[in-house]
Design an enzyme around this catalytic site. Sequence first.
Site, mmCIF file in Angstrom:
data_model
loop_
_atom_site.group_PDB
_atom_site.id
_atom_site.type_symbol
_atom_site.label_atom_id
_atom_site.label_comp_id
_atom_site.label_asym_id
_atom_site.label_seq_id
_atom_site.Cartn_x
_atom_site.Cartn_y
_atom_site.Cartn_z
ATOM 1 N N ASP A 242 0.941 -1.217 0.034
ATOM 2 C CA ASP A 242 -0.040 0.106 -0.046
ATOM 3 C C ASP A 242 0.911 1.242 0.074
ATOM 4 O OD1 ASP A 242 -2.403 1.600 0.414
ATOM 5 O OD2 ASP A 242 -1.813 1.641 2.328
ATOM 6 N N ASP A 246 2.061 4.036 -3.352
ATOM 7 C CA ASP A 246 1.792 5.275 -3.458
ATOM 8 C C ASP A 246 3.163 6.122 -3.720
ATOM 9 O OD1 ASP A 246 -1.013 5.103 -2.886
ATOM 10 O OD2 ASP A 246 -0.670 6.993 -1.599
#
Length: 351
Positions: A242, A246
């Site tokens: 995760d 990003d």
Amino acid sequence: MRICVLPGDGIGPEIVAEAVRVLRALGLSLEFAEAPVGGAAYRALGHPLPESTLELARQSDAILFGAVGDFNLDTLPRELRPEQAILGLRKAFNLFANFRPALVYPELVHASTLKPEVVAGLDILIIRELTGDIYFGQPRGIRTLENGVREGFDTMRYSEPEIERVAHVAFQAARKRNKRLCSVDKANVLDTMQLWREVVIAVGKEYPDVELSHMYVDNAAMQLLKNPKQFDVIVTGNMFGDILSDEASMLTGSIGLLPSASLNEKNFGLYEPIHGSAPDIAGKGIANPLATILSAAMLLRFSGGLNAAAEQIETAVKRVLAQGYRTGDIAEPGLRTVGTREMGDAVLAAL
Ligand code: IPM
Ligand code: MG
């Protein structure tokens, strides 16, 4: 193909509408059925992932997903918050393998906050495990201890089969690319991650043609900024993936450009941009639809086996960028800043 369209919240409906227009323009036999999800579904039906939405997804070959998230609903109990919709879909369909490519288009080398020479030509693929780890591990909660102090706790856990199956997916993906796989873990501190490393090494024996390396997640976060081109395919757990995905998106200049695919063992998949619902720009017609349009291309490729059509979309996106069309998030002086709809129009024209 039957495609379940879940636009969701914020900019979701605007960007998904453009992706659907692009899919329709290809002249394939595609059927679309739409349902509410996330905050929109909570408002309409009282639940972020209503049974009717799940049922529609079950009857489909793939899901095209926009985004969920609505800060006005953040005070609801966790199980009713918009984010539960995407977590619930991942779990319900066993979408354990999440593909997050990060590609730097030559025209956008200057959109990155990093030096052009660091990012030019970058082409990496992050494979994030998506249905295990601390995201789903039990027990979890907030409890009050005997001394009256409150304590929050979550559990990181991975079983051997969970690690094995995502490792196989990653080795196979690396095989189709430059045959280098970096497994990112925290084996120096966490037992779960020690098992992760052991299992990845064991699976790697079946892929002697793929060069396997290992990196601790803190170092990986640093190396992604220092020298991102050292990577080909990265495989990692749910939470590290995760965060790193990003970070990787920013190498490319805009999170508005990155598509993703979340697949199960049968190649049923959910396809979504990696960005969120961007409530600050929702309804203004300025969001970048390209990540969603590129997610639609991944849908055709992975769940439909329609490689040529997927390439058509990807080529059209490259062409509009080369032609100088830019949404606000990647705007550059001297180039043409357009809104969501106009960007969709440009892709259709390029198609
Ligand atoms: C993502 C998002 C989700 C996640 C949220 C919306 C639950 O950040 O897809 O990366 O944490 O997985
Ligand atoms: Mg995220």
